[in-house]
Design a protein around this motif. Structure first.
Motif, mmCIF file in Angstrom:
data_model
loop_
_atom_site.group_PDB
_atom_site.id
_atom_site.type_symbol
_atom_site.label_atom_id
_atom_site.label_comp_id
_atom_site.label_asym_id
_atom_site.label_seq_id
_atom_site.Cartn_x
_atom_site.Cartn_y
_atom_site.Cartn_z
ATOM 1 N N SER A 1 -38.499 -125.921 19.884
ATOM 2 C CA SER A 1 -38.783 -127.440 19.523
ATOM 3 C C SER A 1 -38.066 -128.149 20.575
ATOM 4 N N GLY A 2 -38.500 -129.357 20.783
ATOM 5 C CA GLY A 2 -37.880 -130.178 21.647
ATOM 6 C C GLY A 2 -36.304 -130.406 21.700
ATOM 7 N N GLY A 3 -35.695 -130.523 20.286
ATOM 8 C CA GLY A 3 -34.214 -130.408 20.255
ATOM 9 C C GLY A 3 -33.773 -129.464 20.484
ATOM 10 N N MET A 4 -34.218 -128.087 20.487
ATOM 11 C CA MET A 4 -33.545 -126.803 20.793
ATOM 12 C C MET A 4 -33.763 -126.625 22.357
ATOM 13 N N ARG A 5 -34.857 -127.238 22.889
ATOM 14 C CA ARG A 5 -34.943 -127.055 24.344
ATOM 15 C C ARG A 5 -33.972 -127.899 25.036
ATOM 16 N N LYS A 6 -33.548 -128.884 24.310
ATOM 17 C CA LYS A 6 -32.387 -129.822 25.011
ATOM 18 C C LYS A 6 -31.158 -129.095 24.675
ATOM 19 N N ARG A 7 -30.880 -128.412 23.730
ATOM 20 C CA ARG A 7 -29.650 -127.666 23.502
ATOM 21 C C ARG A 7 -29.592 -126.524 24.516
ATOM 22 N N ALA A 8 -30.773 -125.682 24.721
ATOM 23 C CA ALA A 8 -30.634 -124.537 25.446
ATOM 24 C C ALA A 8 -30.474 -125.028 26.955
ATOM 25 N N GLY A 9 -31.117 -126.261 27.334
ATOM 26 C CA GLY A 9 -30.714 -126.968 28.374
ATOM 27 C C GLY A 9 -29.291 -127.170 28.642
ATOM 28 N N LEU A 10 -28.644 -127.529 27.801
ATOM 29 C CA LEU A 10 -27.046 -127.710 27.786
ATOM 30 C C LEU A 10 -26.398 -126.306 27.980
ATOM 31 N N ALA A 11 -26.762 -125.394 27.386
ATOM 32 C CA ALA A 11 -26.408 -124.119 27.489
ATOM 33 C C ALA A 11 -26.483 -123.707 29.040
ATOM 34 N N ARG A 12 -27.549 -124.024 29.667
ATOM 35 C CA ARG A 12 -27.697 -123.591 31.063
ATOM 36 C C ARG A 12 -26.859 -124.565 31.801
ATOM 37 N N ALA A 13 -26.769 -125.844 31.668
ATOM 38 C CA ALA A 13 -25.871 -126.728 32.270
ATOM 39 C C ALA A 13 -24.420 -125.913 32.251
ATOM 40 N N MET A 14 -24.080 -125.427 31.040
ATOM 41 C CA MET A 14 -22.765 -124.908 30.901
ATOM 42 C C MET A 14 -22.550 -123.481 31.737
ATOM 43 N N ALA A 15 -23.719 -123.099 32.215
ATOM 44 C CA ALA A 15 -23.418 -121.546 32.372
ATOM 45 C C ALA A 15 -22.317 -121.248 33.145
ATOM 46 N N LEU A 16 -21.976 -121.955 34.315
ATOM 47 C CA LEU A 16 -20.906 -121.813 35.261
ATOM 48 C C LEU A 16 -19.711 -122.507 34.827
ATOM 49 N N ASP A 17 -19.440 -123.003 33.721
ATOM 50 C CA ASP A 17 -18.221 -123.576 33.169
ATOM 51 C C ASP A 17 -17.863 -124.896 34.214
ATOM 52 N N PRO A 18 -18.687 -125.619 34.246
ATOM 53 C CA PRO A 18 -18.750 -126.821 35.005
ATOM 54 C C PRO A 18 -17.547 -127.836 34.891
ATOM 55 N N GLU A 19 -16.963 -128.331 35.838
ATOM 56 C CA GLU A 19 -16.013 -129.388 35.777
ATOM 57 C C GLU A 19 -16.473 -130.856 35.100
ATOM 58 N N VAL A 20 -17.798 -130.926 35.649
ATOM 59 C CA VAL A 20 -18.435 -132.274 35.196
ATOM 60 C C VAL A 20 -19.490 -131.909 34.538
ATOM 61 N N LEU A 21 -19.981 -132.542 33.287
ATOM 62 C CA LEU A 21 -21.418 -132.096 32.836
ATOM 63 C C LEU A 21 -22.035 -133.533 33.018
ATOM 64 N N PHE A 22 -23.295 -133.718 33.420
ATOM 65 C CA PHE A 22 -24.084 -134.844 33.380
ATOM 66 C C PHE A 22 -25.096 -134.731 32.507
ATOM 67 N N PHE A 23 -25.394 -135.776 31.784
ATOM 68 C CA PHE A 23 -26.405 -135.853 30.607
ATOM 69 C C PHE A 23 -27.282 -136.911 30.813
ATOM 70 N N ASP A 24 -28.652 -136.711 31.152
ATOM 71 C CA ASP A 24 -29.730 -137.654 31.339
ATOM 72 C C ASP A 24 -30.492 -138.083 30.043
ATOM 73 N N GLU A 25 -30.295 -139.010 29.217
ATOM 74 C CA GLU A 25 -30.811 -139.456 28.000
ATOM 75 C C GLU A 25 -30.496 -138.195 27.079
ATOM 76 N N PRO A 26 -29.202 -137.874 26.674
ATOM 77 C CA PRO A 26 -29.296 -136.693 25.677
ATOM 78 C C PRO A 26 -30.014 -136.868 24.391
ATOM 79 N N SER A 27 -30.158 -138.030 23.846
ATOM 80 C CA SER A 27 -30.642 -138.122 22.621
ATOM 81 C C SER A 27 -32.252 -138.669 22.451
ATOM 82 N N ALA A 28 -32.570 -138.944 23.609
ATOM 83 C CA ALA A 28 -33.781 -139.245 23.572
ATOM 84 C C ALA A 28 -34.866 -138.120 23.086
#
Lengths: 260, 369
Positions: free
Chosen positions: A145-172
Motif C-alpha cells: 500500500s501507499g503508506g507502506m511504500r512510504k515507510r519502505a522509502g524511509l527504510a531506503r533513505a536510512m540505508a547508509l545511516d545518513p546524518e541528515v534525513l530529508f522528507f518531502d511531504e511525508p504525511s501526504a
C-alpha cells in the motif's frame, strides 16, 4: 565567523528556473539534531528548495553549506560523498519498481560499503523492521500500500545511516493515524540516530508536533518571511500571511491570548 | 571488545569502532565462549565505544534472542540511549503473520503451464480489446464517439509528416541494397537492365510497405504503448473511465485512425524513394541511362503492384496501432511495467506484420494479383 558551522547553512540563496525566479535571498541555518520544517503555500518553491538542499539543482545565486563546506563549489567526488551522508524520502516513496524492497535497500549498501552479502541482508531486515515492515523483504513496491511504500522509502533513505534525513511531504496521502505514527517514527529516529531532519510539509498538526525550527516561504514576495519554532511562530507572529497559514485561514490577525 | 564474568552474571564491554568500515567480532565465537550452563544477567558497558551505526544494532539484535532463549536476563542500561531506542523500535512491530515469503522455486512443468495460461490470457485480452475497439469504431461511424479532431490531426502529424525523414533514409538504402545485389547477379547474364524490374516490383509489392511498417512499429507503436502505459500509471485512464469517457474512443481511436491513414501514404513514399535508390545504383555503377531505367520500371511495375503494397500497409497500420494501444492500456502501474508494455508492443507488432505479410502474399498469389 564566530558561530560554529551549522549542519546545513543556506546563504543568500536565489532559486530560479531559467529567468523565472522562484525565491530569492534565502538565509537560514539548520543545526545538528534539528527537525527543520520548510513551509509555505502551494507553489512557493518548497520542493524546489529541497532539491537545492539535496544537491539535485544548482542555485542561481548563493551557497548551500554542508558542515561548513559549500556543496556547489566542491569537486564532484566531494559532492558524491556529501550526498551519501544525506537520505531522502521522496513524496511517493520513489522506490525502484523493478526491485523488491530488500533489493531497493541493499543497493546503496552494496554500492558504498564493503560488507558481506549476508550482513547486508541482515541490515536490510533491520531497516525494514525499524519502519515496521519486517517480513516484507521479497515484496515489490507495486504489491504494497501507499503508506507502506512510504515507510519502505524511509527504510531506503536510512540505508547508509545518513546524518541528515530529508522528507518531502511525508504525511501526504496517509490517513491521520498513519501520519501521526510516521511523525513519531521520525522523532524516534532523530533521537536514536542523532540525525538532523528536514521536512517539507503543509500538514499543520505534524509541523507543530515535530518541528523545532522552520522557514516560511511566501510566493508573493518570493522570499522567506518568517522562521523559527512553528509553535512559537503561531503564538507570536504578527504577519497576517503567516497567521492565515498556521490557522488554516481562520484568523488573519495576531491576537493575544490569555491562556496560561 | 571483551567480556568478563562477575558474581551474578556477565559484563560485555564494547570498545572501539562499530561502524560499516570496521571489522566486527564474530558473534558465534562469543556465544561459544560463554560458560555453558549459564544463568543470570547479561549487562553491557559501552563507555569506551567510539562510534556505532546500524551494524552495531544489527549485531546486538542477532546476539540477544538466542541468549534470552537460554534464560539469560539481558539488561540494556549499559547501551547508548540511541541503540536502545533502535532496538526497541526494531522489535516493536512484530512481523505480520503470513507476510514473509521466500524465493519460490517452481518446477519446469509448472513454469510451462503458467506460460501457457498466460498466453491464453493474452489471447483472451486481445479478443476483448478488438471487440471493444470494434464497438468504439461503430460508435464513431454513427457519429457518437467522443474523440477530438485536434488529437487526430496531431497524431497525423506525428505519425506521418514527422516520420518522413527516417522512412526516406531507410527506403533509399533498401533500394540501393536490392539494386546492388540484384544487378551483380544479373550482370553475369548481361541483363543488368532488369534490375529496374527487380527493384520496382520488390519495393512496390513488398519492401516499401514492410520497411515503413517496421519503422513505424519501432517508432510509433512503441510511443503509443509508452504514452498510454504512463497514463495508466498516473491513473489518467481511470480518470477517463470515471468521467464516462471510453478511453478506447478518446485515446485509441484517434491513434489508430491516424496511423491507418498515414501508413499507405508512407508506403507509397517509401516505394518511390526505394525505386530512386535503385536507380542511383543502376546509373552510377551499372551505367544504365536514367531514361532507360525509368522506362523499364514503368513497363515492369503495374498499378496493381502498388495496390498490393498499399493494401498491405493499411493492414500493417491497424496491427501496429492495435499492438501499441493494447499493450499501453493493459499496462501495469509501475515504471518497469511501462518498459515491458513497450517491448511487447514492438515485438507483437513486428511478429504480426511478418505473419500478416506472409498470409497476404499467399492470398495475392492465389488471386493472381
Amino acid at each position: 565567523m564566530t558561530q560554529p558551522s551549522a549542519k546545513i547553512e543556506v546563504r543568500a540563496l536565489t532559486m530560479a528556473y531559467g529567468d523565472f525566479v522562484i525565491q530569492r535571498d534565502l538565509n537560514f541555518r539548520i543545526e545538528q539534531g534539528d527537525i527543520f520544517i520548510i513551509m509555505g503555500g502551494s507553489g512557493c518553491g518548497k520542493s524546489t528548495l529541497l532539491r537545492h538542499l539535496v544537491g539535485l539543482k544548482s542555485p542561481a545565486k548563493g551557497e548551500v553549506l554542508f558542515d561548513g563546506a559549500s556543496f556547489w563549489e566542491a569537486e564532484e567526488p566531494r559532492q558524491r560523498a556529501m550526498q551519501q551522508r544525506m537520505g531522502v524520502l521522496y513524496q511517493s516513496g520513489a522506490l525502484w519498481s523493478s526491485m523488491t524492497l530488500a533489493e531497493n535497500i541493499a543497493l546503496p549498501l552494496g554500492e558504498y560499503t564493503q560488507l558481506a552479502r549476508a550482513e547486508i541482508d541482515e541490515l536490510v531486515s533491520l531497516k525494514l523492521a525499524l519502519v515496521g515492515l519486517a517480513g516484507f523483504e521479497a515484496y515489490y513496491p507495486s504489491e504494497i500500500s501507499g503508506g507502506m511504500r512510504k515507510r519502505a522509502g524511509l527504510a531506503r533513505a536510512m540505508a547508509l545511516d545518513p546524518e541528515v534525513l530529508f522528507f518531502d511531504e511525508p504525511s501526504a496521502g496517509l490517513d491521520p493515524v498513519s501520519a501521526r505514527l510516521l511523525d513519531e517514527l521520525i522523532l524516534q529516529l532523530r533521537d536514536s540516530l542523532g540525525a538532523t531532519v528536514v521536512v517539507v510539509t503543509h500538514e499543520l498538526a505534524s509541523m507543530f508536533a515535530i518541528g523545532n525550527n522552520s522557514i516560511f516561504l511566501d510566493p508573493e514576495s518570493k522570499t522567506q518571511i518568517a522562521g523559527g519554532d512553528p509553535a512559537r511562530l503561531l503564538r507570536e507572529s504578527r504577519d497576517p500571511r503567516v497567521i492565515r497559514f498556521l490557522t488554516r485561514g481562520e484568523r488573519t490577525e495576531w491576537e493575544s491570548r490569555s491562556d496560561g | 571488545m571483551l567480556h568478563s564474568s562477575e558474581a551474578h552474571g556477565l559484563l560485555l564491554v564494547f570498545s572501539g569502532c562499530w561502524r560499516a568500515q570496521c571489522t566486527l567480532p564474530a558473534r558465534d565465537e562469543l556465544l561459544r565462549q560463554l560458560p555453558q550452563p549459564f544463568q543470570g544477567e547479561l549487562r553491557f558497558d559501552s563507555a569506551d565505544l567510539r562510534g556505532w551505526d546500524s551494524r552495531f544494532v544489527n549485531w546486538l539484535l542477532k546476539l540477544i534472542p538466542p541468549l534470552e532463549k537460554r534464560g539469560i536476563v539481558v539488561r540494556y542500561e549499559g547501551l547508548p540511549p540511541g541503540v536502545r531506542g533502535l532496538l526497541q523500535l526494531a522489535t516493536e512491530v512484530p512481523e505480520r503473520a503470513g507476510a514473509r515469503r521466500g524465493a519460490t522455486r517452481r518446477g519446469l512443468l509448472a513454469t510451462v503451464g503458467e506460460q501457457i495460461y498466460r498466453l491464453l490470457d493474452g489471447g483472451k485480452a486481445l479478443l476483448e480489446f478488438i471487440g471493444e475497439l470494434l464497438q468504439a469504431l461503430f460508435r464513431m461511424l454513427i457519429g457518437r464517439a467522443r474523440m477530438r479532431a485536434s488529437d487526430l490531426f496531431l497524431f497525423v502529424q506525428q505519425n506521418g509528416i514527422d516520420a518522413l525523414p527516417i522512412v526516406a533514409l531507410i527506403a533509399v538504402l533498401v533500394g540501393l541494397i536490392l539494386a546492388f545485389i540484384g544487378a551483380l547477379q544479373l550482370q553475369m547474364f548481361g541483363a543488368q537492365i532488369y534490375v529496374a524490374n527487380l527493384v520496382g516490383i520488390a519495393m512496390a509489392r513488398e519492401m516499401g510497405a514492410m520497411m515503413a511498417a517496421i519503422i513505424m512499429a519501432g517508432r510509433t507503436g512503441a510511443a503509443f504503448a509508452a504514452q498510454l502505459g504512463t497514463m495508466q500509471v498516473n491513473e489518467e485512464i481511470d480518470a477517463f473511465r470515471t468521467l464516462g469517457v471510453d478511453p478506447l474512443e478518446f485515446l485509441v481511436l484517434p491513434r489508430m485512425l491516424a496511423l491507418t491513414l498515414m501508413m499507405p501514404l508512407l508506403c507509397i513514399y517509401a516505394d518511390l524513394l526505394g525505386i530512386m535508390g535503385g536507380m542511383l545504383v543502376g546509373i552510377t555503377l551499372f551505367e544504365i541511362s536514367p531514361s532507360l531505367y525509368l522506362q523499364q520500371t514503368l513497363a515492369a511495375v503495374s498499378l496493381a503492384d502498388f495496390g498490393v503494397g498499399v493494401v498491405k500497409s493499411l493492414v500493417f497500420g491497424v496491427l501496429i496501432a492495435v499492438a501499441g494501444c493494447m499493450q499501453g492500456i493493459r499496462c501495469g502501474r509501475s515504471a518497469s511495467a511501462v518498459g515491458e508494455a513497450t517491448t511487447s508492443a514492438v515485438v507483437m507488432a513486428i511478429v504480426a506484420i511478418i505473419v500478416a505479410d506472409a498470409i497476404m502474399t499467399l492470398i495475392a498469389n492465389a488471386l493472381g494479383v
